[in-house]
Design a protein around this motif. Structure first.
Motif, mmCIF file in Angstrom:
data_model
loop_
_atom_site.group_PDB
_atom_site.id
_atom_site.type_symbol
_atom_site.label_atom_id
_atom_site.label_comp_id
_atom_site.label_asym_id
_atom_site.label_seq_id
_atom_site.Cartn_x
_atom_site.Cartn_y
_atom_site.Cartn_z
ATOM 1 N N LYS A 145 -2.128 8.924 0.028
ATOM 2 C CA LYS A 145 -2.351 7.597 0.602
ATOM 3 C C LYS A 145 -1.129 6.714 0.352
ATOM 4 C CE LYS A 145 -6.504 5.981 0.531
ATOM 5 N NZ LYS A 145 -7.801 5.382 0.128
ATOM 6 N N SER A 146 -0.513 6.856 -0.815
ATOM 7 C CA SER A 146 0.691 6.081 -1.121
ATOM 8 C C SER A 146 1.807 6.416 -0.138
ATOM 9 C CB SER A 146 1.152 6.381 -2.556
ATOM 10 O OG SER A 146 2.293 5.626 -2.883
ATOM 11 N N ILE A 147 1.993 7.706 0.166
ATOM 12 C CA ILE A 147 3.027 8.124 1.119
ATOM 13 C C ILE A 147 2.730 7.566 2.505
ATOM 14 C CG2 ILE A 147 4.050 10.123 2.281
ATOM 15 C CD1 ILE A 147 3.723 11.673 -0.320
ATOM 16 N N ARG A 148 1.456 7.475 2.846
ATOM 17 C CA ARG A 148 1.081 6.926 4.164
ATOM 18 C C ARG A 148 1.504 5.457 4.267
ATOM 19 N NH1 ARG A 148 -3.622 9.047 4.243
ATOM 20 N NH2 ARG A 148 -4.898 7.269 3.632
ATOM 21 N N PHE A 149 1.276 4.691 3.205
ATOM 22 C CA PHE A 149 1.711 3.293 3.206
ATOM 23 C C PHE A 149 3.236 3.190 3.240
ATOM 24 C CE2 PHE A 149 -2.040 0.903 3.123
ATOM 25 C CZ PHE A 149 -2.969 1.464 2.260
ATOM 26 N N ILE A 150 3.920 4.123 2.541
ATOM 27 C CA ILE A 150 5.389 4.109 2.544
ATOM 28 C C ILE A 150 5.926 4.349 3.949
ATOM 29 C CG2 ILE A 150 7.422 5.417 1.768
ATOM 30 C CD1 ILE A 150 5.914 5.824 -0.900
ATOM 31 N N THR A 151 5.292 5.288 4.670
ATOM 32 C CA THR A 151 5.718 5.590 6.040
ATOM 33 C C THR A 151 5.589 4.355 6.928
ATOM 34 O OG1 THR A 151 4.941 7.864 5.725
ATOM 35 C CG2 THR A 151 5.375 7.161 7.985
ATOM 36 N N GLU A 152 4.471 3.649 6.773
ATOM 37 C CA GLU A 152 4.273 2.440 7.563
ATOM 38 C C GLU A 152 5.271 1.348 7.164
ATOM 39 O OE1 GLU A 152 -0.543 3.213 7.782
ATOM 40 O OE2 GLU A 152 0.202 1.208 7.362
ATOM 41 N N ALA A 153 5.551 1.262 5.851
ATOM 42 C CA ALA A 153 6.507 0.251 5.377
ATOM 43 C C ALA A 153 7.900 0.528 5.926
ATOM 44 C CB ALA A 153 6.538 0.227 3.850
ATOM 45 N N LEU A 154 8.271 1.799 6.036
ATOM 46 C CA LEU A 154 9.579 2.140 6.572
ATOM 47 C C LEU A 154 9.727 1.673 8.019
ATOM 48 C CD1 LEU A 154 12.292 3.570 6.152
ATOM 49 C CD2 LEU A 154 11.194 5.695 6.890
#
Length: 730
Positions: A145-154
């Motif tokens: 889930k953390s990686i999913r938020f990182i992808t969106e933040a990018l």
């Protein structure tokens, strides 16, 4: 060489022979001979030296290339060299002779990391910060889930600073997942956008955990100490001490830790004061300076007791481990008992997984081991049984297995063979359960690794797409530059495909090896219950005939055989000498039961250097069992079992198992349908083991079964051909 120099993974080993081949064969005929190998690492086209490359031997040796790119390191035949640097892909090389090694690295053009400011407007300036906060919140709870938020933040980032923060958090996620190579990659990307001291320290730590020790040292030493906070300065010295310890530079490690300790004491950074006292003590312990180690451990223990209970008990257990190493079991037991009482208090507020040392089952097991080392059988049994009960309630198969194995040994030393045998049987069952759990874990880890790779590729692809879009926006009126960008993108895509193909090949190879190892363990575990069942039947027959003394003697010899079999059960191959001793003991037990049915003789050619040969454990025993139970047992007159070991070639021996029993055809006719199935399954098990081992070690074992006629009876002869095996893991 440029700080951002990259290299294509094309490495050529040029071997220069320093001795005539015949002399090589004489000098290095003994695989255990240690010698010094020399080599160098240079750029392929310019022949410029590459200094600071990590050179590591799988046996524990470590060095680096000097300013001339040269290195020398002590090795033995069969060792594996690991040549690692941040500027090219890690290389593995197997030592085959005292050759000089030259590694040529082909240089590629520098990678250009261009992050241009985007001209698009975000609908909500707070969106990026919210996504980053969410990613950090889920970092330890739910990595995916953390990686999913990182992808969106990018996708929401619009500056180099924001991109740097995205990759910094992504590096933190991979550090949490222990994917240190991916953490290194993302921290480096973060620094390329915006360099910060915090990220630089993280990168140095990631390099250390990924065993890039020289790169880690370079990162730590390159930091400007005047720009660091007090906490960061302590972390820098602590990190340096860790790397020096890992590279066996103990004096430098102690000096670095003490510098960090001085800063921590000056600025009252209490947690670091405790940690550094403990680490200094550990280094002195490794050096063998027990008195210095005790002094620093005493300080760390006093300091830890002033902090929270969890920190205090952790330090207490670290000191207990040190007491175990210096064989001070009484002090170790006292410390672990104190820790147990504290653990029971903090368990209500904290949840410890089974891998943590802060579990009752773990500490009860270690207390039991310490009592066993003192010869206190009663207390050893009490605490080992407590450990087993705790492990059962916590579903901790590893500790339960080890505690059960130790309990069997304690009962055996106490000459309570009945309980020892029962504990051993429980241990065998637990080994099977552990194998099953490990197989599940491997499957889950492989699936999770694929998911991480997919997510990382998605982030890489997203960033590539963003860069391409921004470049197209800025270069709309420059047709020639746009074409150049497209060409570079295609080249990048091809390189990405090649990298993906390489990773897939490496994964498939590792998976195949893992499957083979699991299959071997499974097949070995299937042999033990059958073997134990037959032996216990023998004991039962002695008891049934009221021959208690004979049964006790048989059971004593049987327990010795079981212990030897257990010690070898985890190995693919064991020395031939050990296998011969097992065969002698096993054949003695079978003859003990069937004295009136056969005599036996084991003959080993005096010219054979049995220590030079390896053999799969329990490979020959089933053939001897078949000879006795299905050939000689049914013979009307007394038979003969001959076991001979002869050398046929310089690197090959022949093992023959010959009986003058009733032969295979008559034996099959006498068997029931159930017995035929059991025998077929047993022989099939051996064939599978030989097949897997030959696949892994290139056809080193061959088995041939034929009839052997003597004096009217059709006996059976088994010929096992065994070649020398070079035990290297690919």
């Amino acid at each position: 060489m440029s700080a951002f120099l990259k290299h294509i993974v094309i490495l050529n080993f040029i071997v220069f022979s320093t001795l005539v081949l015949a002399q090589n064969n004489n000098v290095f005929n003994n695989q255990n001979t240690r010698f010094t190998v020399r080599g160098s690492v240079v750029e392929s086209d310019t022949r410029n030296a590459i200094p600071g490359v990590n050179i590591e031997v799988n046996g524990g040796g470590y060095t680096t290339t000097d300013m001339s790119g040269d290195f020398k390191i002590e090795v033995q035949l069969g060792d594996e060299l690991t040549i690692r640097s941040k500027d090219f892909e890690t290389v593995y090389y197997t030592i085959k002779s005292n050759e000089r090694i030259e590694v040529r690295v082909e240089k590629n053009q520098d990678d250009k990391v261009l992050f241009r400011s985007s001209k698009r407007l975000r609908s909500n300036p707070e969106t990026f910060k919210s996504l980053i906060d969410s990613a950090e919140a889920y970092l330890k709870k739910d990595a995916q889930k953390s990686i999913r938020f990182i992808t969106e933040a990018l996708s929401e980032s619009s500056s180099s600073k924001e991109k740097s923060l995205v990759y910094d958090v992504l590096g933190d996620v991979y550090m949490q997942l222990k994917q240190y190579d991916l953490a290194v990659s993302n921290y480096r990307t973060s620094i390329q956008n915006t360099e910060t001291n915090d990220t630089s320290l993280k990168l140095a730590q990631a390099y250390k955990l990924n065993k890039n020790y020289q790169e880690s040292l370079q990162m730590y030493l390159a930091l400007n100490k005047s720009n660091l906070s007090n906490w960061q300065l302590v972390s820098l010295h602590e990190g340096l001490g860790d790397v020096y310890l890992l590279t066996k530079n103990f004096d430098a490690s102690i000096a670095a830790y003490k510098e960090g300790l001085a800063v921590a004491q000056k600025h009252l950074i209490t947690p670091k004061i405790t940690d550094l006292n403990s680490k200094i003590a550990q280094v002195y312990g490794v050096k063998g300076d027990a008195e210095q180690a005790k002094g620093f451990f005493s300080k760390s223990l006093q300091l830890a007791n002033t902090e929270n209970k969890k920190r205090a008990v952790s330090e207490k257990l670290r000191v207990a481990d040190f007491q175990n190493e210096i064989s001070d079991y009484s002090e170790e037991i006292q410390l672990r008992k104190e820790a147990l009482s504290t653990i029971s208090e903090i368990e209500t507020d904290s949840v410890f997984d089974n891998e943590s040392p802060l579990t009752p089952q773990n500490q009860n097991y270690k207390i039991g081991k310490a009592y066993a080392s003192q010869g206190d059988v009663g207390n050893a049994i009490t605490y080992l049984e407590k450990s087993i009960v705790e492990a059962e309630s916590k579903r901790d198969l590893i500790v339960k297995k080890e505690a059960t194995r130790k309990l069997s040994e304690v009962y055996e030393n106490a000459e309570d063979y009945k309980k020892s045998l029962q504990a051993f049987q429980d241990y065998v069952d637990l080994v099977d359960q552990v194998y099953a759990e490990k197989e599940k874990e491997i499957s889950q880890a492989a699936r999770f690794s694929r998911e991480l790779t997919t997510k990382q590729n998605r982030i890489t692809s997203l960033e590539s797409d963003r860069e391409l879009s921004e470049s197209k926006y800025q270069l709309t009126n420059e047709q020639s530059k746009r074409q150049t960008l497209i060409i570079y993108s295609l080249i990048g895509g091809v390189l990405l495909l090649l990298l993906t193909a390489f990773l897939m090949y490496k994964y498939i190879k590792q998976q195949r090896l893992a499957n083979n190892l699991l299959a071997l363990k499974s097949l070995r575990s299937q042999m033990n219950p059958h073997f134990i069942f037959n032996a216990l039947n023998s004991v039962n027959s002695f008891i049934a005939s009221n021959d208690e003394r004979t049964a006790n003697k048989y059971l004593t010899d049987f327990s010795l055989l079981m212990r030897a079999v257990l010690e070898n059960s985890e190995q693919d191959f064991i020395p031939l000498e050990k296998e011969i001793k097992l065969l002698e003991l096993y054949t003695k037990l079978e003859h003990f039961r069937f004295k009136d049915k056969f005599d036996y003789n084991i003959k080993v050619d005096e010219n054979i250097k049995i220590n030079d040969f390896l053999i799969p454990p329990m490979l020959l025993q089933p053939y001897i069992e078949n000879a006795v139970w299905h050939g000689l047992r049914y013979k009307k007159t007394k038979g003969q079992l001959e076991i001979g070991i002869t050398q046929t070639k310089a690197n090959e021996i022949s093992i023959s198992i010959t009986d003058d029993g009733i032969g295979r055809e008559k034996s099959i006719a006498l068997k029931t349908e159930h017995q035929q199935k059991q025998n077929s399954k047993g022989m099939g098990n051996i064939k599978k083991r030989v097949s897997i081992l030959n696949t892994m070690y290139k056809d080193k074992v061959d088995v041939a079964i034929s009839d052997f006629k003597k004096d009217g009876d059709t006996g059976t002869q088994v010929i096992v051909t065994l070649k020398k095996i070079n035990m290297l893991k690919n």
